[in-house]
Write a protein that holds these residues in place. Structure first.
Motif, mmCIF file in Angstrom:
data_model
loop_
_atom_site.group_PDB
_atom_site.id
_atom_site.type_symbol
_atom_site.label_atom_id
_atom_site.label_comp_id
_atom_site.label_asym_id
_atom_site.label_seq_id
_atom_site.Cartn_x
_atom_site.Cartn_y
_atom_site.Cartn_z
ATOM 1 N N PHE A 101 38.334 9.794 38.315
ATOM 2 C CA PHE A 101 37.492 10.987 38.483
ATOM 3 C C PHE A 101 36.904 11.026 39.897
ATOM 4 O O PHE A 101 36.913 12.064 40.570
ATOM 5 N N ILE A 102 36.428 9.857 40.349
ATOM 6 C CA ILE A 102 35.842 9.770 41.693
ATOM 7 C C ILE A 102 36.902 10.034 42.760
ATOM 8 O O ILE A 102 36.655 10.740 43.732
ATOM 9 N N GLN A 104 39.546 11.847 42.480
ATOM 10 C CA GLN A 104 39.862 13.275 42.504
ATOM 11 C C GLN A 104 38.842 14.047 43.339
ATOM 12 O O GLN A 104 39.194 14.911 44.133
ATOM 13 N N ARG A 105 37.568 13.684 43.151
ATOM 14 C CA ARG A 105 36.510 14.364 43.913
ATOM 15 C C ARG A 105 36.620 14.050 45.390
ATOM 16 O O ARG A 105 36.435 14.917 46.240
ATOM 17 N N ALA A 108 39.498 15.961 46.888
ATOM 18 C CA ALA A 108 39.154 17.377 47.050
ATOM 19 C C ALA A 108 38.271 17.571 48.284
ATOM 20 O O ALA A 108 38.464 18.510 49.069
ATOM 21 N N LEU A 109 37.332 16.663 48.471
ATOM 22 C CA LEU A 109 36.427 16.741 49.620
ATOM 23 C C LEU A 109 37.188 16.524 50.933
ATOM 24 O O LEU A 109 36.977 17.244 51.912
ATOM 25 N N ARG A 151 36.193 7.245 49.361
ATOM 26 C CA ARG A 151 36.262 6.877 47.937
ATOM 27 C C ARG A 151 35.244 5.789 47.620
ATOM 28 O O ARG A 151 34.549 5.838 46.615
ATOM 29 N N LEU A 154 31.738 7.350 47.561
ATOM 30 C CA LEU A 154 31.486 8.112 46.330
ATOM 31 C C LEU A 154 31.345 7.181 45.136
ATOM 32 O O LEU A 154 30.562 7.438 44.225
#
Lengths: 158, 76
Positions: A101-102, A104-105, A108-109, A151, A154
């Protein structure tokens, strides 16, 4: 081949299967970067022979960069194969749903930043006739290299 | 969502690393779950409940506010 490279590491995957998947994946990336390095050398020599007559430092550096990445991938395979506990740790991290999940974020960023930089580079390149805009590509490459750091950041924040 | 993971883990005298290893997740995921910073997927929730020999409802406790918020979201 693409399916094998993009295969998702699911929880419950055995260490042996993960070893096969990750070795195949990293070998594929090694080949890809060696090919990219060779293509960059060829393009550099073509430019030198037919157009300018001098070496393009950027292309020469880029080919070394590609070869270094390829070498890094190969060394990482050899290192991981001789350290099964490290491979197991990697498998757990990769199959962990929160990490996914992290990631993916973070991806995207990164993509948003890349787009912003690419647009800035293109605009600057079109509005200036000098070759300075070419060096705006360097932040794009740096950003890709920094993705792992993003990564990690985050992972700490979320 | 509240969880009883920490309580159940401590009752079994396990460390976060032990539980993470048993569930094949990272220790940070266990920390986030215990603190309520991360909501587990149905698969992970099932794995955790199965590990402790309990049902999902016994490990994960929905707070009234959360369900009300979700109902309001669906209604609007």
């Amino acid at each position: 081949m693409i399916k094998k490279i993009l295969i998702k590491v699911n929880p419950g995957m055995s260490d042996q299967t993960y070893e096969k998947v990750t070795t195949y994946r990293r070998n594929a990336f090694t080949v890809l970067f060696v090919v990219l390095g060779i293509l960059t050398i060829i393009s550099n020599s073509l430019v030198k022979h037919y157009f300018i007559g001098i070496d393009l430092t950027f292309l020469a550096t880029l080919s070394n960069f590609f070869f270094a990445i390829a070498l890094g991938f190969k060394l990482s395979i050899l290192y991981d194969l001789s350290h099964p506990e490290r491979l197991h740790k990697h498998k757990v991290i990769e199959s962990d749903e929160r990490t996914q999940f992290i990631r993916q974020r973070a991806d995207a960023l990164s993509l948003n930043f890349l787009l912003l930089l690419a647009i800035t580079a293109a605009l600057y390149g079109y509005s200036n006739s000098d070759q300075g805009w070419f060096f705006l590509i360097i932040p794009l490459i740096l950003l890709l290299a920094l993705r792992a750091s993003l990564r990690w950041l985050l992972n700490q924040l979320l | 969502m509240k969880t009883r993971i920490q309580e159940l883990r401590k009752a079994r005298q396990m460390t976060q690393a032990d539980l993470a290893e048993a569930l094949a997740v990272t220790r940070q995921t266990i920390i986030s779950l215990e603190k309520g910073k991360y909501n587990a997927s149905l698969f992970l929730a099932y794995d955790i409940a199965h590990f402790f020999g309990l049902s999902i409802e016994e490990v994960f406790i929905f707070e009234n506010g959360e369900t009300d918020d979700k109902k309001n979201t669906h209604q609007s």
